[in-house]
Write an enzyme that holds these catalytic residues in place. Structure first.
Site, mmCIF file in Angstrom:
data_model
loop_
_atom_site.group_PDB
_atom_site.id
_atom_site.type_symbol
_atom_site.label_atom_id
_atom_site.label_comp_id
_atom_site.label_asym_id
_atom_site.label_seq_id
_atom_site.Cartn_x
_atom_site.Cartn_y
_atom_site.Cartn_z
ATOM 1 N N GLN A 1 7.334 3.619 -7.727
ATOM 2 C CA GLN A 1 5.961 4.118 -7.573
ATOM 3 C C GLN A 1 5.308 4.299 -8.946
ATOM 4 O O GLN A 1 5.858 4.963 -9.819
ATOM 5 C CB GLN A 1 5.984 5.448 -6.796
ATOM 6 C CG GLN A 1 4.606 6.000 -6.485
ATOM 7 C CD GLN A 1 3.814 5.131 -5.518
ATOM 8 O OE1 GLN A 1 4.336 4.636 -4.531
ATOM 9 N NE2 GLN A 1 2.531 4.923 -5.808
ATOM 10 N N LYS B 1 4.754 6.196 2.928
ATOM 11 C CA LYS B 1 5.607 4.999 2.986
ATOM 12 C C LYS B 1 6.918 5.320 3.698
ATOM 13 O O LYS B 1 7.380 4.551 4.544
ATOM 14 C CB LYS B 1 5.875 4.480 1.560
ATOM 15 C CG LYS B 1 4.649 3.818 0.947
ATOM 16 C CD LYS B 1 4.782 3.553 -0.547
ATOM 17 C CE LYS B 1 3.459 3.011 -1.099
ATOM 18 N NZ LYS B 1 3.454 2.843 -2.551
ATOM 19 N N ASP C 1 6.988 -5.222 -3.901
ATOM 20 C CA ASP C 1 5.595 -5.067 -4.350
ATOM 21 C C ASP C 1 5.034 -6.386 -4.875
ATOM 22 O O ASP C 1 3.821 -6.519 -5.072
ATOM 23 C CB ASP C 1 5.519 -4.015 -5.466
ATOM 24 C CG ASP C 1 5.138 -2.640 -4.940
ATOM 25 O OD1 ASP C 1 4.453 -2.582 -3.900
ATOM 26 O OD2 ASP C 1 5.520 -1.638 -5.569
#
Ligand code: NAP
Length: 298
Positions: free
Chosen positions: A93, A49, A116
């Protein structure tokens, strides 16, 4: 011959869409990533990422607290990113260390910076069809189907898996595209028969090569979300029916990746399918980049 739905091509198209939008912004978009503890798979995801950010000119900042981090410390970190105007997206995460209250931490991310799309506000936006960030993996799958001009409206889509990250948002996005949607899970009776109804079959169950020929209607479009690393040579030999090429690759690396759909059966039954690797995987990070750009534009 079944058509291969190439996730790398779609990823490139999404990234090419991001570039001029980033250039048009008064400052680079900013993404903060929180990676707590030392989960090896998470470390690889986060590295990829951060790399994707660098390639596109997105500013990224990584915070890596140890396994022993407390919920309060993570909440403080999220709140500090919430307040910083040059940070447009915050990614926590998963999984967090077991001692941390993950739900509390995710809830602390400002809905405007929730790239997200996991915050309950954005889940509500998704369900009610309001604008807002969509979860990256299912949103990427919709992009892939559109890129390859796979008809969705009026078709029967069967989604296997009902997680908050993949299955549920996938079903909702397909519904918004006017598919007739069935959601399956571990308690579904005669899963194979339900799957055989699908014009579009999305596999997100986390079981290596579980959906075999019997689950795939001839001519169906199959999207395989699963990423399973097989480290047992006998299991690899069974799945790939002794393919010398695959076993040689296994012997070189000590493992092989398979999806949730049987990799050989799908090529014989489907009209089009996403391979593993190289199908859905690359789309997730590309959509994260797009969500970060959109957040900066807002
Ligand atoms: P998850 O949270 O473990 O959810 C799995 C779902 O599958 C659950 O709803 C479960 O049902 C259902 N399920 C499990 N076994 C089943 C069975 N035998 N028959 C029918 N349903 C079954 O997994 P996830 O996070 O959604 O991830 C799914 C897969 O996608 C994993 O392989 C993961 O690695 C992969 N993934 C890939 C990406 C990517 O970027 N490509 C992103 C995210 C995830 P219950 O609810 O009844 O338990």
């Amino acid at each position: 011959m079944a058509q291969i739905l190439d996730g790398l091509r779609v990823r490139d198209a999404i990234q090419n869409e991001c570039r001029p939008r980033i250039a048009a912004l008064p400052r680079p978009p900013g993404l903060a990533v929180i990676l707590a503890g030392h989960d090896p798979a998470s470390e690889i995801y986060v590295r990829n990422k951060v790399k994707a950010c660098a390639e596109l000119g997105i500013y990224s900042e990584k915070l890596t607290p140890p396994d022993s981090v407390s919920t309060a410390e993570l909440l403080a970190a999220v709140n500090s990113f919430n307040r910083r105007p040059e940070i447009d997206g915050i990614l926590v995460q998963m999984p967090l260390p077991p001692n941390v209250d993950s739900k509390k931490v995710l809830l602390a991310v400002s809905p405007g910076k929730d790239v997200d799309g996991f915050h309950p506000c954005n889940v509500g936006n998704l369900v009610t069809g309001r604008p807002g960030p969509r979860p990256c993996t299912p949103a990427g799958i919709i992009r892939l189907l559109q890129y390859y001009q796979i008809p969705i409206a009026g078709g029967h889509a069967v989604v296997v898996g009902r997680s908050d990250i993949v299955g549920k948002p996938m079903a909702m996005l397909l519904l918004h595209e006017n598919a007739t949607v069935t959601i399956c899970h571990s308690k579904t009776k005669d899963l194979a028969a339900v799957c055989r109804e699908a014009d579009i079959l999305v596999a997100a169950l986390g079981r290596p090569a579980a959906l075999t020929a019997d689950f795939i209607r001839p001519g169906a479009v199959v999207v395989d979300v699963g990423i399973n690393r097989i480290t047992n040579r006998e299991e690899a030999a069974r799945i790939f029916r002794g393919s010398t090429e695959k076993l040689a690759a296994f012997d070189r690396k000590g493992s092989v990746l398979v999806g949730d759909v049987h990799p050989l059966d799908v090529t014989e039954r489907a009209s089009a399918y996403t391979p593993v690797p190289g199908g859905v995987g690359p789309l997730t990070i590309a959509m994260l980049m797009l969500n970060t750009v959109e957040s900066a534009e807002r």
